[in-house]
Enzyme design. Sequence first.
Site, PDB file in Angstrom:
ATOM      1  N   HIS A 134      -0.646  22.873 -54.002  1.00 43.87           N
ATOM      2  CA  HIS A 134      -1.630  22.999 -52.922  1.00 43.87           C
ATOM      3  C   HIS A 134      -0.996  23.361 -51.581  1.00 43.87           C
ATOM      4  O   HIS A 134      -1.719  23.591 -50.595  1.00 43.87           O
ATOM      5  CB  HIS A 134      -2.444  21.707 -52.794  1.00 43.87           C
ATOM      6  CG  HIS A 134      -3.913  21.943 -52.658  1.00 43.87           C
ATOM      7  ND1 HIS A 134      -4.438  22.982 -51.907  1.00 43.87           N
ATOM      8  CD2 HIS A 134      -4.988  21.284 -53.170  1.00 43.87           C
ATOM      9  CE1 HIS A 134      -5.756  22.944 -51.963  1.00 43.87           C
ATOM     10  NE2 HIS A 134      -6.122  21.925 -52.743  1.00 43.87           N
ATOM     11  N   ASP A 155      -4.880  27.575 -52.824  1.00 49.09           N
ATOM     12  CA  ASP A 155      -6.098  26.820 -52.555  1.00 49.09           C
ATOM     13  C   ASP A 155      -7.124  27.093 -53.647  1.00 49.09           C
ATOM     14  O   ASP A 155      -6.937  27.964 -54.501  1.00 49.09           O
ATOM     15  CB  ASP A 155      -6.669  27.216 -51.188  1.00 49.09           C
ATOM     16  CG  ASP A 155      -5.713  26.898 -50.046  1.00 49.09           C
ATOM     17  OD1 ASP A 155      -5.190  25.769 -50.025  1.00 49.09           O
ATOM     18  OD2 ASP A 155      -5.475  27.781 -49.205  1.00 49.09           O
TER      19      ASP A 155
END
Length: 452
Positions: free
Chosen positions: A423, A427
């Site tokens: 992350h 995304d």
Amino acid sequence: MADRDQWIDITMPQLAESLVSATIGKWLKQPGEAIEAYEPICEVITDKVVAEIPATESGMMQEHIAKEGDTVDVGAVICRMSGEAYEASSPSPSTPSQSARTEHVAASTSAVDTSMRGRFSPAVQKLAQEHGIDLQLVMGTGLGGRITRKDVLKFVEEGGMRAQELKPEPSTNSSASAPAVFTTSEPIPASMSQVRNSGIHLSETPRLPKIEIESEAHTARGEYLIDVTPLRNSIARNMRQSVSEIPHAWTTIEVDVTNLVQLRNKLKDEFKRKEGINLTYLAFVVKAIVNAIKDYPIMNSVWAVDKIIVKRDINLSLAVGTEDSVLTPVIHKADQKNIAGLAREIEDLARKTREGKLTLNDMQGGTFTVNNTGSFGSILSYPIINYPQAAIVTFESIVKKPVVINDMIAVRSMANMCLSLDHRILDGVICGRFLQRVKENIESFNLETKLY
């Protein structure tokens, strides 16, 4: 024999750029044994694979500096050998009848221990390839029935006799059903022969981990201890590093693979006859993923603190699970291969993994990992990212289920695909689009799709 001052120090080589040490796994040559140039003298265990250290010249092993199980830094001395010519330690030529008896004794001895029969050094493999020799027809005189360069050269000089001519004469005490000298392994039990083979799933009896009973106290409590091998320790370190440094997130998507199932069923028999290997679903899935990475190159990247490094080459790591480890051999430049080429690469890496013949080059350079968890029936899983890559995707088991299409119910072959992402780099939007593209690519396969 050479003077001690003339002995040659053999050091631990740097097998890979990032390698700083390796563990001595097994000595293949003992003090006093003759060595040919390029013949393996020991096996070393790195954090990726088991590799062999070859002799740089002919000579004789004099002493082991490092013991089996010792971890040795790169550049440190592991053994010493004398540089005497190999022929100097060989027996003098004998009469033809005496030579025949000697060969018969060697053949009979190798029949007792063939544990190393299937292990070929790079030099032996290259020599056999140059002369077009089937190594199964060559008598091995090395440790555990291992084939040496001298065995191959002798086979060539003798005109490449057939296996029947190389077998020793049957003993009067042996039964007619005695196993042949060239038996390389025990038969696979019937229960194992039924194991599903997806192309990278283990289908042979695995090597069992070494078990040590430390004391009677453990026995009394009904416990036993398993040594943590260097490979298992490396897996533990990498997994801990991945989950502690990478903020994992994951998502999954359902894919209709009905057309893919029909396509594979149509082509698999012809492909097997032509290529000699199985055409698995994984080859198609890998092709679909590679094409999706081309459209979303950020998936092929690594985190570098103040930068994100996007790799140009798409080198796909395949998570290959055995009963006692997980390895990730790499298909280099997977974007330059068609479906048939990917199928061959997958089969080749699977074979090397089963036989323990993966090289460091096979394990390095991966930029994105694919895991075939469906090979053992999983329908949903959360994979751990192969550090330092940005993502890993799993292809789950194909299951027939009722699906609503245009307000009508139909039975379709469906499979889940799960993606774990870093992350820091990726995304939900970009990963959602990537998975959608993989889905589109897989569902676009039809009966007109070409393998080549």
